[in-house]
Design an enzyme around this catalytic site. Structure first.
Site, PDB file in Angstrom:
ATOM      1  N   ASP A   1      -2.821  -7.394  -1.948  1.00 36.08           N
ATOM      2  CA  ASP A   1      -3.648  -6.607  -0.892  1.00 36.08           C
ATOM      3  C   ASP A   1      -5.175  -6.922  -0.838  1.00 36.08           C
ATOM      4  O   ASP A   1      -5.909  -6.383  -0.050  1.00 36.08           O
ATOM      5  CB  ASP A   1      -3.497  -5.123  -1.501  1.00 36.08           C
ATOM      6  CG  ASP A   1      -3.913  -4.041  -0.532  1.00 36.08           C
ATOM      7  OD1 ASP A   1      -4.295  -4.396   0.799  1.00 36.08           O
ATOM      8  OD2 ASP A   1      -3.809  -2.775  -0.872  1.00 36.08           O
TER       9      ASP A   1
ATOM     10  N   ARG B   1     -10.446 -11.333   1.420  1.00 35.00           N
ATOM     11  CA  ARG B   1     -11.263 -12.387   0.596  1.00 35.00           C
ATOM     12  C   ARG B   1     -10.859 -13.638   0.971  1.00 35.00           C
ATOM     13  O   ARG B   1     -11.480 -14.650   0.834  1.00 35.00           O
ATOM     14  CB  ARG B   1     -11.819 -11.796  -0.577  1.00 35.00           C
ATOM     15  CG  ARG B   1     -10.496 -11.687  -1.531  1.00 35.00           C
ATOM     16  CD  ARG B   1     -10.823 -10.903  -2.859  1.00 35.00           C
ATOM     17  NE  ARG B   1     -11.117  -9.463  -2.608  1.00 35.00           N
ATOM     18  CZ  ARG B   1     -11.142  -8.529  -3.396  1.00 35.00           C
ATOM     19  NH1 ARG B   1     -11.561  -8.792  -4.565  1.00 35.00           N
ATOM     20  NH2 ARG B   1     -11.075  -7.059  -3.092  1.00 35.00           N
TER      21      ARG B   1
ATOM     22  N   LYS C   1       0.772  -1.202   0.099  1.00 36.14           N
ATOM     23  CA  LYS C   1       0.140   0.057  -0.067  1.00 36.14           C
ATOM     24  C   LYS C   1       0.672   1.248  -0.142  1.00 36.14           C
ATOM     25  O   LYS C   1       1.940   1.174   0.386  1.00 36.14           O
ATOM     26  CB  LYS C   1      -0.916  -0.135   1.267  1.00 36.14           C
ATOM     27  CG  LYS C   1      -2.123  -0.739   1.291  1.00 36.14           C
ATOM     28  CD  LYS C   1      -2.928  -0.803   2.654  1.00 36.14           C
ATOM     29  CE  LYS C   1      -4.089  -1.909   2.577  1.00 36.14           C
ATOM     30  NZ  LYS C   1      -4.983  -1.541   1.851  1.00 36.14           N
TER      31      LYS C   1
ATOM     32  N   ASP D   1      -7.792  -3.270  10.259  1.00 36.85           N
ATOM     33  CA  ASP D   1      -8.275  -4.459   9.435  1.00 36.85           C
ATOM     34  C   ASP D   1      -8.631  -5.806  10.172  1.00 36.85           C
ATOM     35  O   ASP D   1      -9.118  -6.641   9.514  1.00 36.85           O
ATOM     36  CB  ASP D   1      -7.137  -4.695   8.487  1.00 36.85           C
ATOM     37  CG  ASP D   1      -7.707  -5.352   6.941  1.00 36.85           C
ATOM     38  OD1 ASP D   1      -8.775  -4.674   6.765  1.00 36.85           O
ATOM     39  OD2 ASP D   1      -6.813  -5.619   6.219  1.00 36.85           O
TER      40      ASP D   1
ATOM     41  N   GLU E   1      -6.472  -9.431   0.524  1.00 37.92           N
ATOM     42  CA  GLU E   1      -6.100 -10.472   1.132  1.00 37.92           C
ATOM     43  C   GLU E   1      -7.207 -11.217   2.194  1.00 37.92           C
ATOM     44  O   GLU E   1      -7.392 -12.136   2.447  1.00 37.92           O
ATOM     45  CB  GLU E   1      -4.933 -10.286   2.100  1.00 37.92           C
ATOM     46  CG  GLU E   1      -5.136  -9.586   3.392  1.00 37.92           C
ATOM     47  CD  GLU E   1      -5.615  -8.068   3.118  1.00 37.92           C
ATOM     48  OE1 GLU E   1      -5.504  -7.747   2.114  1.00 37.92           O
ATOM     49  OE2 GLU E   1      -6.301  -7.590   4.146  1.00 37.92           O
TER      50      GLU E   1
HETATM   51  N1  BES Z   1      -7.972  -3.875   4.224  1.00 34.54           N
HETATM   52  C1  BES Z   1      -8.346  -3.227   2.968  1.00 34.54           C
HETATM   53  C2  BES Z   1      -9.503  -2.474   2.594  1.00 34.54           C
HETATM   54  C3  BES Z   1      -9.628  -1.218   3.434  1.00 34.54           C
HETATM   55  C4  BES Z   1      -9.295  -0.123   2.645  1.00 34.54           C
HETATM   56  C5  BES Z   1     -10.121  -1.106   4.628  1.00 34.54           C
HETATM   57  C6  BES Z   1      -9.563   1.278   3.504  1.00 34.54           C
HETATM   58  C7  BES Z   1     -10.217  -0.089   5.317  1.00 34.54           C
HETATM   59  C8  BES Z   1      -9.998   1.103   4.548  1.00 34.54           C
HETATM   60  C9  BES Z   1      -8.030  -4.419   1.900  1.00 34.54           C
HETATM   61  O1  BES Z   1      -7.485  -5.428   2.428  1.00 34.54           O
HETATM   62  C10 BES Z   1      -7.752  -3.786   0.555  1.00 34.54           C
HETATM   63  O2  BES Z   1      -6.601  -3.382   0.589  1.00 34.54           O
HETATM   64  N2  BES Z   1      -8.529  -3.983  -0.572  1.00 34.54           N
HETATM   65  C11 BES Z   1      -8.074  -3.739  -1.670  1.00 34.54           C
HETATM   66  C12 BES Z   1      -8.738  -4.574  -2.707  1.00 34.54           C
HETATM   67  C13 BES Z   1      -8.148  -4.269  -4.110  1.00 34.54           C
HETATM   68  C14 BES Z   1      -6.476  -4.559  -4.229  1.00 34.54           C
HETATM   69  C15 BES Z   1      -8.735  -5.094  -4.980  1.00 34.54           C
HETATM   70  C16 BES Z   1      -8.772  -2.183  -1.873  1.00 34.54           C
HETATM   71  O3  BES Z   1      -9.784  -2.088  -1.616  1.00 34.54           O
HETATM   72  O4  BES Z   1      -7.986  -1.416  -2.621  1.00 34.54           O
HETATM   73 ZN    ZN Z   2      -7.330  -5.839   4.326  1.00 33.52          ZN
HETATM   74 ZN    ZN Z   3      -5.618  -5.517   1.657  1.00 37.90          ZN
END
Ligand code: BES
Ligand code: ZN
Ligand code: ZN
Length: 491
Positions: free
Chosen positions: A342, A346, A272, A283, A344
């Site tokens: 990222d 799911r 990230k 998370d 992860e």
């Molecule tokens: N933990 C994050 C989602 C998240 C983002 C939670 C902001 C709280 C605040 C999740 O694991 C993630 O990073 N999702 C990605 C998925 C993408 C790579 C398909 C996302 O939402 O960007």
């Molecule tokens: Zn996450």
């Molecule tokens: Zn993630």
């Protein structure tokens, strides 16, 4: 905090402050009506004086402290409830929270709270909830900063029969506090092992809850390939936790609650960027909610069967981290191409869902997860997204949500978008592209539920708050604990 009840106003002790709630009145009847409603005779003059100035008119969450010349109390705290025709349980939560926050600021520790004549008992519950949920402080120095909290609240004008409701509400608030503490703690402290120890601690406190934990080796041996993959890049090893509570052994009905427990999400090798990682200790908010719910359900001895399932891991960077483009085999046997490390959440949820389907004979599955950034964009930090294959489950969740004001909004599991998860080298891919990101994440999960009634609640926006708002604290919110306890009480 100590809750007391004094039914007769005259019998109250003089505490640090007397809180007086007012409805908002318009026109010249304003002051008289307000005083009549409050009817603390000794303060009629002072209150009339301030309402005459128009400095206080009873608007929602308006608050003012006055210092009467005569009478029992040194301070009166006037709070507004807004217009009476707009009354709701949340009006009382917010008004009570406004009073509590002001008492925190003034360091008032013992308060009398005059409860106005109420049309419904749920409103009294709203007051108690508002007080409890806002009487929480978390600081970096001490996990909860007890020193600034209110020690005693005496509810005036309430029948002693309210005691049971108050005690129940205290237990529910304890569950919310537990979830908040888990979310707020440093990611280096609140590790998968720590979550497992917390779950075991609840079993100790409430022997009706049976907790089992698989460690990294067992996760590998049991072929939970996705949880293993996500967790293998961190020295804080993954864990798989189940918490069983059978409050109704005669019934086959069982709710399985699954919570995403990523104790820190760096994004993995698809790291990230700065600005997106700073709150990622939240998370594991889904896991925190599930642990909090189990604690409440056991404390209240609810006559329901519930099983909490928590896949937990740290998504870290290391030579052992799982790799984009590689294929891993899930607990269900389906193979998954990693389009992005990222995504992860799911992955670990898929293995937890498959476990539930295979071993727990669930009547319904509800999962909680800070799953997608797209959810924050779609619904912001007040509303969680619900994805479900079952209309009845959807309406039950909405009913509970209307009661607790933890807002949810249904979004579609639009089947044609499954196309976006196609992989050339595996059964499915873990990303679907930027468009409809929350929906494709939910569709990924649906691939593992085998048609069982299921709801996925994406709490990415609601789990963590960037500012204090009424009874919602800054940082960990504890979203979902009250919602699901209410839901379980209704089934
Ligand atoms: N933990 C994050 C989602 C998240 C983002 C939670 C902001 C709280 C605040 C999740 O694991 C993630 O990073 N999702 C990605 C998925 C993408 C790579 C398909 C996302 O939402 O960007
Ligand atoms: Zn996450
Ligand atoms: Zn993630």
């Amino acid at each position: 905090m100590l809750f007391e009840i004094v039914s007769q106003l005259e019998k109250r002790e003089a505490l640090d402050v007397l809180v007086l709630p007012f409805w908002e009145k318009g026109g010249k009847e304003k002051a008289d009506k307000a005083i009549e409603a409050v009817s603390v005779k000794e303060y009629t003059k002072q209150i009339k004086h301030i309402t005459d100035t128009n400095d206080f008119s009873g608007k929602e969450c308006e608050a003012v402290i006055i210092y009467p010349e005569e009478g029992k109390e040194k301070r009166l705290l006037l709070i507004g409830l807004g217009k009476e025709e707009n009354v709701s349980i949340d009006v009382f939560r917010k008004a009570a929270a406004t009073a509590i926050r002001l008492c925190h600021k003034k360091k008032l520790k013992k308060i009398n709270f005059l409860v106005p004549t109420l049309k419904a008992t749920t409103y009294l519950q709203g007051i108690v909830e508002g007080i409890l949920l806002s009487n929480y402080k978390w600081s970096l120095r001490a996990r909860s900063d007890e020193s600034s909290l209110i020690e005693q609240v005496t509810l005036l004008g309430v029948k002693s029969t309210a005691r049971a409701m108050i005690d129940e509400t205290i237990e529910i608030a304890e569950g919310v506090y537990l979830a908040r503490d888990l979310i707020n703690g440093n990611a280096d402290d609140v590790t998968p092992k720590y979550l497992a120890e917390t779950a075991k601690g609840i079993s100790k406190q409430f022997p009706d809850v049976k907790t089992t934990v698989w460690n990294k080796k067992e996760i590998e041996k049991e072929k939970m390939g996705l949880l293993y993959a996500v967790g293998k890049g961190s020295p804080n090893e993954p864990a798989f936790i189940t918490m069983q509570y059978n409050g109704n052994p005669k019934s086959k009905d069982k709710s399985v609650l699954i919570g995403k427990g990523v104790t820190f999400d760096t994004g993995g090798l698809n790291l990230k960027p700065t600005g997106s990682m700073e709150t990622m200790r939240d998370d594991m908010s889904g896991a925190a909610a599930v642990i909090g719910i189990l604690a409440v359900v056991a404390a209240l001895k609810l006559k329901v069967n519930v099983c909490g399932v928590i896949p937990t891991a740290e998504n870290a960077i290391d030579g052992h981290s799982f790799k984009p483009g590689d294929v891993y085999t899930s607990y269900s046997g389906k193979t998954v191409e990693i389009g992005n490390t990222d995504a992860e959440g799911r992955l670990i949820l898929a293995d937890a869902i498959s476990y539930a389907v295979k071993h727990l004979s669930p009547t319904r599955i509800i999962d909680f997860a800070t799953l997608t950034g797209a959810m924050v964009i779609a619904l912001g930090d007040h509303v969680s997204g619900v994805f479900t294959n079952d209309d009845k489950l959807n309406s039950a969740l909405h009913k509970a949500s209307a009661h607790t004001s933890e807002l949810v909004w249904r979004l579609p599991l639009h089947a044609p978008y499954k196309e976006l998860l196609k992989s050339d080298i595996a059964d499915i891919k873990n990303i679907g592209g930027r468009a409809a990101g929350s929906i494709t994440a939910a569709l990924f999960l649906e691939e593992f539920v085998n048609g069982i009634p299921w709801a996925h609640i994406d709490i990415a926006g609601t789990a963590f708050s960037s500012k204090e708002e009424h009874y919602i604290p800054k940082n960990g919110v504890g979203f979902g604990v009250r919602l699901i306890v209410e839901f379980l009480k209704q089934i």
